[in-house]
Design an enzyme around this catalytic site. Structure first.
Site, PDB file in Angstrom:
ATOM      1  N   ASP A 179       0.937   3.434  12.167  1.00 37.60           N
ATOM      2  CA  ASP A 179       1.265   4.370  11.085  1.00 37.60           C
ATOM      3  C   ASP A 179       2.616   4.987  11.397  1.00 37.60           C
ATOM      4  OD1 ASP A 179      -1.428   3.735  10.628  1.00 37.60           O
ATOM      5  OD2 ASP A 179      -1.894   5.749   9.850  1.00 37.60           O
ATOM      6  N   LYS A 198       1.268   5.246   2.764  1.00 35.64           N
ATOM      7  CA  LYS A 198       0.430   6.373   3.161  1.00 35.64           C
ATOM      8  C   LYS A 198       1.112   7.671   2.763  1.00 35.64           C
ATOM      9  CE  LYS A 198      -1.361   8.432   7.474  1.00 35.64           C
ATOM     10  NZ  LYS A 198      -1.541   8.229   8.924  1.00 35.64           N
ATOM     11  N   LYS A 202      -3.159   4.649   1.592  1.00 37.73           N
ATOM     12  CA  LYS A 202      -3.907   5.572   2.451  1.00 37.73           C
ATOM     13  C   LYS A 202      -3.491   7.011   2.190  1.00 37.73           C
ATOM     14  CE  LYS A 202      -4.659   6.879   7.302  1.00 37.73           C
ATOM     15  NZ  LYS A 202      -4.343   6.574   8.727  1.00 37.73           N
TER      16      LYS A 202
END
Lengths: 299, 349, 478
Positions: free
Chosen positions: B181, B249, B285
Site C-alpha cells: 500500500d 485506495k 479500497k
C-alpha cells in the site's frame, strides 16, 4: 386633428393648416389599416377632429408578429438601456407638450390647464417607470435560502407579448399608465387605443418612433376595441392581456377567450380609476414571470 | 463521458472487453488503449484535465441515496460475511510490536472464536518491519491464504526521496508482503507535477517484483482528504490506474478526512470507466473511518449498484479497517442468535 | 454465500397506519356523510386492493363547506398573525411526529415508493407548514404593502401525484395569509387529505378553517364555480386548468394555476456526466414520472449522445421496480388504470411514429398498475412523445448540436414549467438559464423543491407561484 394657423406675417391672406393623417403604428412603421377603413373621431362635443384608422383583425395579427419579433432584442436589452429609452420618451413628449395638451383637451373635453396637467403627469409617469427598469428585478426577485447546498435565485422576467386595451376615458395619461409598466420590464405591447379618443395614442406613436424605442416594441392600433381585442385575446402568440379598456361584458368574453392559451389576464379596475394616483408596482408585476434557478454549491 | 473521453483519446486502439481475472500480470506501462495519455507531461496533464468534472453535491446526494438501501435478513448475512472477507485488518501504530501483530493475525484467521463459520479476513496490514512477523503468525494459525499487506513509501506522508521509498517497498516485498500500500506524493500532485507522481507509482510497481517471479499487488493511496476536491480524486484515480495500480485506495487513515461514501463512489466510477475504456479491472479500497457494519454494508451496496458482481469479491474490493471487524461480528451474532451482542462477546485486539 | 448481492425484501410495516373502512367529508370541523349519500372506493395502485370507501361530495356539500369556511373566515382572518402562526407550527410538528404513518398511507394510496414519501414528500410537507407559519405574523414585510389582507375562502383542487405535498403547498400559504379553505383532493388519492383533517383536529384548528371534500371532477368543478369562493387554486392538467380559467372569467375570483409541462433536460458535452445521469434518472423516473416538472425531454449534445445513453441504460438497469412499500424500491406503481392507459397509449404512439423504444429488463407485478421505465431514442420535435405530457416514466431523447439549437428546441413547447442544464461551464449555465422560458431552471441538478423557492410555470404551464415570498401573493388581496 386639423389646425388653423394664425396670421404670422400680418399678411392679408389666411394660411390653411396642414392636417395630419393619423395612422397605425406597427413594427416601427406607420401603415394605414390593412382594411382600408377609417372612422370619424370627434371631440367631446361632437366636432370632427380626424379620421382614424379602423383597425382590423389582420392589423392585430400583423402587430402581434411585430411585437413577437421585437421581444427577443427588447427583453434582452440591459435594464439600463431600457430605462434610458423610457426616459427618452419623456424627453420627446416634453418637447411636444403643447401638441399633446391640445389633443388631450379636445379628446377629453378638458380645459387647456387641466389637459396640460394630464400631459405633465403622463410625462412624469414615463420618468417614473424609466427609473424602475433596473430596480424591479431587485424588488421582485431575490435569493431563496433553501434547505440544502444550492444557490437559488428568483428573478422576474417579462411575460412576452402583451395586448393592452388602453383605458377608454383617459386618452394619454391612462394609456401611458398601462403601457409603460408593460414595456419597462422587457415585454412588447400591442395597444388598442381608446376607441372614442384614439388621437393622443396615435400621436404618442410618433413620439415612440423618435425615442430610440426599437420598432415593434409598442404597436398602436385604433378602431373598435371589441373588434380588435377579440382576435388578440384568442391569439396563441399573445402571452398576456390587460383589460383596462374593456367593460365588464367584454372583459368576461375576452378573459374566457384568453383561457385558450392561459394568457395572464389583468382584469379592469373599476370605471372610476384614478390614473393620477401612485401606480405602485402591481402593473409591472402582472406581466412578469418569476424564474427560479437552482445550482449546487460545492467545490 | 469519461469512457468516451478515454476512447477518443486513443481512437486507434481497441481492447477486447476482458472478464475479471485476478491481478497477476507483470507491471504494465499505461494500458495500451491509453498509451498516448502518458506520452509526455503535457499529454498526461491534458488527459487528466479533460476528464469530466464532478459535481460535488450531486455525487454526495447519490452516495447518500444509496446509503438508504435497507439490507435485511439473508442479504444482511451475505453482506456481513462478504465484508469480513474483504477486510484488510490493520495496525499501523508506532507502538506496534510482534505481540500485537500476532494477536491481530490470530484474530484475522479466526475472527470469532465461538463460531468457526466466520470467514477469514482478506489481509493483515502492517508496517514493513512487521511483515515477516505477520506472515509467520498467519502461517502458524492456519491463515496461509490470508495475505500480508504492507504500507510502504514513507507511509503516511510519503515525504522521502524516491530511493528510500523503493527500498522501503523492496524490503516489504522481500519480507513476504503480498500487497504493497503505497502513498502518492500529494505535494507533487497538488502542484501539478503529474508525471512525477506517475513515474513514482511505476517505479514502486517495479519494486514490487519478487525475486522468484511474480509481484506484490500494488495499492495506491491518494489521501483523498489532502487532495481536497472530487475533481482531484478522479484525476488521481486515472493517473494511478494508468501507472499500473492494481487497487486504488482512498486514504491512510491518518488524516481528518478518510474514506467517505462519496469519495469512494467516485473511485468506483473511475474503475468502472477504466475497465470500459481499457478492459483492465482495478480494485478499490476505502480505508479509515469505516467502523460499523452498517457503514460497511453501505459501501457494499455502492459496489453492487455501481460495479456489480464483478467487484463483489475480496480480490476487487477491500476495507482498510480495524474496529469494523468487531462490529461486523456483533451484528453477525445478532443475526445468528436473535439477541443483540456486546463488546465482551468479541475479542479485543 | 450466494453468488450475488440480492436485497432481501425490506417492507415498511403497513401496521403503522390504521385505515378505516370508510370516511366522510370533513366540513366545519366534523366528518359527515355526503348529503347525497354517495361514496366511492379508493384502491392501492400497486395491488388494486380497496383501501377505503370515501364520501362523494355533491353540490349541497360544496355549499355547506363553503359556508363553513365563510363563517370561519371572519374570526380566522381577525386572529393576530402570531396566533395563526402557532397553529401552523403545531400542524408542522404533528406532521413530523406522524410522518412515518403518513408516508405509509401515501404510499398505499398513491403507489409511489416509500423511499420517496419518507425522504421527499413528508419532509417537504412539514417544511412547507413550518416555513409558512413564520410568515403569518410578518406579512407586512412581504412586499405587498403595510397591511395586506386575505382574500376570503379559497377553493383548492389538487392532483394525485403528490397528494399531501400539494395539499401543503395550497393550505399552508392560504392559512398563513388568513384565508380559510375548502380543499378537494384527487379522486384516486383522497386518504392523506382526510388524515390531514385529523392533524388539524389534533392541532386544535378552529372548525371550518380547513374543509376537505372528497369526490371526482364534478366536485371540483362545483367548488371552483361556487359563488361564495374568493380564490381558486388548482394544480393539475392544462386541459382542466383552461376550463377553470373559463369558469372564473369575469368573476372577482383570484386564480392561480399550476399545470402541465414537458421539461427539457439539456446535457452538454462538458457535463459532469455521472451526476447528469443521476439527474436524468431523477428527472423522469422520480415518482414514476408523474411529475408536472419532469425532465421528460432529454436534449443531449450530439457529440456525447452515444456515451451518455450507454451510461443511462446501464444506470436504468439498476432501478428497482416493484412493491412501493419495500424500502429499496425506486419505481413504484402508476397511480391508476386510467393513467396507465394514457401512458401506454402515448408510448405506443412513440413506437408507431418511428421512435426507438427501450426498457431495462424488469419484472412487473401481476396485479396493480405498472409501467416499466422507458426510454425513446430517435425522437424528433414532430413526435407526439416530444410534445405531449405523458406523465409517466417515459423519457424522450432528442439531440442538439449548438446551444442555440438547444434553447430553440427546449422552448419549442406550449409549456414552460421546468428545464435542466448540465455543463461545467458557468457562463454557459447563466446564459442558458436566462434564455430558457421556464419557471424553474435546475442547473446541474433536477427536481429539487423547497418551501422558500417559488415554483410555477410560464405559458400553458399556468400562472402564479407557490412557495417563497412570491407564493404569498396568490393568497393576498393585492
Amino acid at each position: 386633428m386639423s389646425e388653423q394657423s394664425g396670421n404670422p406675417g400680418g399678411a392679408a391672406r389666411t394660411r390653411l393648416g396642414v392636417a395630419k393623417t393619423y395612422k397605425l403604428f406597427v413594427g416601427g412603421k406607420f401603415p394605414r389599416s390593412e382594411s382600408g377603413r377609417v372612422y370619424e373621431v370627434t371631440d367631446t362635443r361632437g366636432n370632427w377632429l380626424a379620421n382614424a384608422p379602423l383597425g382590423s383583425r389582420k392589423d392585430a395579427r400583423d402587430a402581434v408578429v411585430a411585437a413577437r419579433k421585437a421581444f427577443g432584442p427588447w427583453s434582452g436589452a440591459t435594464a439600463y438601456n431600457r430605462g434610458q429609452i423610457l426616459y427618452r420618451i419623456a424627453e420627446m413628449l416634453e418637447g411636444r407638450r403643447e401638441q399633446f395638451t391640445a389633443e388631450v383637451a379636445a379628446a377629453e373635453g378638458l380645459s387647456k390647464a387641466k389637459a396640460a396637467a394630464r400631459v405633465d403627469a403622463a410625462i412624469d409617469r414615463w420618468v417614473w417607470y424609466a427609473g424602475w427598469s433596473d430596480k424591479i428585478t431587485q424588488v421582485a426577485g431575490g435569493a431563496n435560502p433553501v434547505a440544502g447546498p444550492y444557490f437559488n435565485l428568483s428573478t422576474p422576467e417579462p411575460t412576452g407579448v402583451v395586448a393592452v386595451l388602453a383605458p377608454q376615458e383617459s386618452s394619454l395619461l391612462g394609456l401611458v399608465s398601462v403601457l409603460a409598466p408593460v414595456i419597462v420590464g422587457g415585454n412588447t405591447a400591442v395597444v388598442v387605443a381608446s376607441e372614442r379618443a384614439p388621437l393622443p395614442a396615435l400621436s404618442l406613436a410618433e413620439v415612440l418612433a423618435t425615442s430610440d424605442l426599437p420598432g415593434g416594441v409598442v404597436n398602436v392600433l385604433s378602431g373598435r376595441t371589441a373588434e380588435i381585442a377579440a382576435p388578440l385575446a384568442a391569439h396563441s402568440d399573445v402571452n398576456a392581456i390587460d383589460l383596462a379598456g374593456a367593460d365588464a361584458d367584454l372583459a368576461k368574453e375576452l378573459e374566457t377567450a384568453a383561457a385558450d392559451n392561459l394568457k395572464r389576464v389583468l382584469r379592469p379596475a373599476d370605471a372610476t380609476s384614478d390614473w393620477s394616483a401612485d401606480p405602485g408596482v402591481k402593473r409591472m408585476l402582472a406581466f412578469t414571470e418569476t424564474k427560479t434557478v437552482w445550482h449546487p454549491v460545492g467545490v | 463521458m469519461t469512457v468516451c473521453y478515454a476512447r477518443r483519446y486513443a481512437p486507434l486502439v481497441t481492447m477486447p472487453a476482458s472478464s475479471p481475472t485476478a491481478p497477476a500480470a507483470p507491471p504494465p506501462a499505461a494500458p495500451p488503449a491509453l498509451a498516448d495519455a502518458t506520452a509526455s507531461d503535457a499529454a498526461l496533464r491534458r488527459f487528466l484535465h479533460g476528464l469530466p468534472g464532478v459535481d460535488a453535491v450531486g455525487l454526495e446526494a447519490r452516495a447518500a441515496q444509496l446509503g438508504t438501501r435497507s439490507i435485511k435478513t439473508t442479504a444482511k448475512a451475505y453482506a456481513i460475511d462478504l465484508a469480513i472477507s474483504m477486510i484488510d485488518l490493520t495496525t499501523l501504530e508506532g507502538s506496534d510490536t510482534p505481540g500485537k501483530v500476532r494477536a491481530l493475525c490470530a484474530k484475522g484467521v479466526n475472527p470469532d472464536p465461538t463460531d468457526r463459520t466466520v470467514p477469514k479476513v482478506a489481509a493483515i496490514c502492517v508496517y514493513p518491519d512487521m511483515v515477516a512477523t505477520a506472515r509467520q503468525a498467519l502461517d502458524a494459525c492456519g491463515g496461509q491464504d490470508v495475505k500480508v499487506a504492507s504500507v510502504a513509501t514513507a507511509f503516511p506522508s510519503g515525504r522521502a526521496e524516491l530511493g528510500v521509498k523503493l527500498a522501503d517497498t523492496r524490503d516489504a516485498v522481500a519480507a513476504g508482503a503480498d500487497e504493497i500500500d503505497m502513498v502518492i506524493d500529494r505535494g507533487a500532485f497538488l502542484s501539478g507535477r503529474y508525471m512525477k507522481v506517475f513515474e513514482e507509482i511505476r517505479a514502486v510497481k517495479q519494486a514490487c517484483a519478487r525475486a522468484g517471479g511474480g509481484d506484490a499487488h500494488l495499492k495506491v493511496i491518494f489521501e483523498n482528504g489532502e487532495l481536497s476536491t472530487y475533481d482531484n480524486i478522479r484525476r488521481a484515480s486515472w493517473l494511478a490506474m494508468l501507472a499500473g495500480a492494481d487497487v486504488i485506495k482512498t486514504s491512510t487513515g491518518k488524516v481528518a478526512v478518510n474514506a467517505t461514501p462519496a469519495n469512494t463512489l467516485l473511485m468506483l466510477e473511475a474503475v468502472r470507466d477504466f475497465r470500459a475504456a481499457t478492459g483492465t479491472q482495478i480494485g478499490v479500497k476505502p480505508a479509515g473511518g469505516i467502523r460499523t457494519a452498517k457503514d460497511s454494508i453501505k459501501y457494499l451496496v455502492m459496489v453492487n449498484e455501481v460495479l456489480g458482481d464483478d467487484w463483489l469479491h475480496p480480490d476487487w474490493f477491500r476495507f482498510g479497517a480495524s474496529s469494523l471487524l468487531n462490529d461486523l461480528l456483533m451484528q453477525r451474532q445478532k443475526l445468528t442468535t436473535g439477541r443483540y451482542s456486546g463488546p465482551d462477546y468479541v475479542t479485543v485486539d | 454465500m450466494s453468488p450475488m448481492f440480492e436485497y432481501a425484501p425490506a417492507p415498511e410495516s403497513r401496521a403503522v397506519v390504521d385505515i378505516a373502512p370508510s370516511y366522510g367529508l370533513f366540513v366545519d370541523g366534523e366528518f359527515r356523510e355526503a348529503a347525497g349519500g354517495k361514496s366511492f372506493k379508493t384502491v392501492s395502485p400497486s395491488t388494486e386492493e380497496v383501501l377505503a370507501e370515501v364520501a362523494h361530495a355533491g353540490a349541497e356539500d360544496v355549499d355547506a363547506a363553503v359556508a363553513a369556511a365563510r363563517r370561519a373566515f371572519a374570526s380566522w382572518s381577525a386572529l393576530p398573525g402570531a396566533e395563526r402562526a402557532k397553529y401552523l407550527f403545531r400542524i408542522a410538528r404533528i406532521i413530523q411526529e406522524r410522518s412515518r404513518e403518513l408516508a405509509v398511507l401515501e404510499t398505499l394510496d398513491n403507489g409511489k415508493p416509500i423511499r420517496e414519501t419518507r425522504d421527499a414528500d413528508l419532509p417537504l410537507v412539514a417544511a412547507h407548514f413550518f416555513y409558512h407559519a413564520g410568515w403569518a405574523d410578518k406579512l407586512a414585510h412581504a412586499g405587498y404593502g403595510p397591511d395586506p389582507r386575505p382574500l376570503g375562502v379559497a377553493a383548492q383542487v389538487i392532483p394525485w401525484n403528490f397528494p399531501l405535498m400539494m395539499l401543503a403547498w395550497k393550505v399552508a400559504p392560504a392559512l398563513a395569509c388568513g384565508n380559510t379553505v375548502v380543499l378537494k383532493p384527487a379522486e384516486t388519492t383522497p386518504l392523506s387529505a382526510l388524515f390531514f383533517a385529523d392533524v388539524c383536529r389534533q392541532a386544535g384548528l378552529p372548525k371550518g378553517v380547513v374543509n376537505i371534500l372528497t369526490g371526482d371532477g364534478s366536485t371540483g368543478a362545483a367548488l371552483v364555480a361556487h359563488e361564495g369562493v374568493d380564490k381558486v387554486a388548482f394544480t393539475g392538467s392544462t386541459a382542466v386548468g383552461k376550463q377553470i380559467a373559463r369558469t372564473v372569467a369575469g368573476s372577482a375570483k383570484k386564480l392561480t394555476l399550476e399545470l402541465g409541462g414537458k421539461g427539457a433536460n439539456i446535457v452538454f458535452d462538458d457535463a459532469p456526466v455521472d451526476q447528469a445521469v443521476e439527474g436524468i434518472v431523477n428527472g423522469i423516473y422520480f415518482n414514476q414520472g408523474q411529475v408536472c416538472c419532469a425532465g421528460s425531454r432529454l436534449l443531449v449534445q450530439e457529440s456525447v449522445q452515444d456515451e451518455l445513453l450507454e451510461a443511462l441504460r446501464r444506470r436504468l438497469s439498476t432501478l428497482r421496480v416493484g412493491d412501493p412499500l419495500d424500502k429499496n424500491t425506486d419505481v413504484g406503481a402508476i397511480n391508476s388504470a386510467e393513467q396507465l392507459a394514457r401512458i401506454t397509449e402515448l408510448a405506443d404512439s412513440g413506437e408507431a411514429e418511428g421512435a426507438e423504444r427501450w426498457s431495462p429488463a424488469c419484472e412487473l407485478p401481476e396485479r396493480g398498475f405498472w409501467f416499466a421505465p422507458t426510454v425513446f431514442t430517435n425522437v424528433t420535435q414532430a413526435h407526439r412523445i416530444a410534445r405531449e405530457e405523458i406523465f409517466g416514466p417515459v423519457l424522450s431523447v432528442l439531440s442538439f448540436r449548438t446551444p442555440d439549437e438547444a434553447v430553440a428546441k427546449a422552448n419549442n413547447s406550449q409549456y414552460g414549467l421546468s428545464a435542466g442544464v448540465w455543463t461545467e461551464k458557468g457562463s454557459r449555465i447563466l446564459a442558458m438559464a436566462g434564455r430558457l422560458r421556464a419557471g424553474v431552471v435546475w442547473a446541474n441538478t433536477f427536481n429539487k423543491f423547497d418551501p422558500t423557492s417559488p415554483f410555477g410555470g410560464y405559458r400553458e404551464s399556468g400562472f402564479g407561484r407557490e412557495g417563497g415570498r412570491h407564493g404569498l401573493e396568490a393568497y393576498l388581496d393585492v
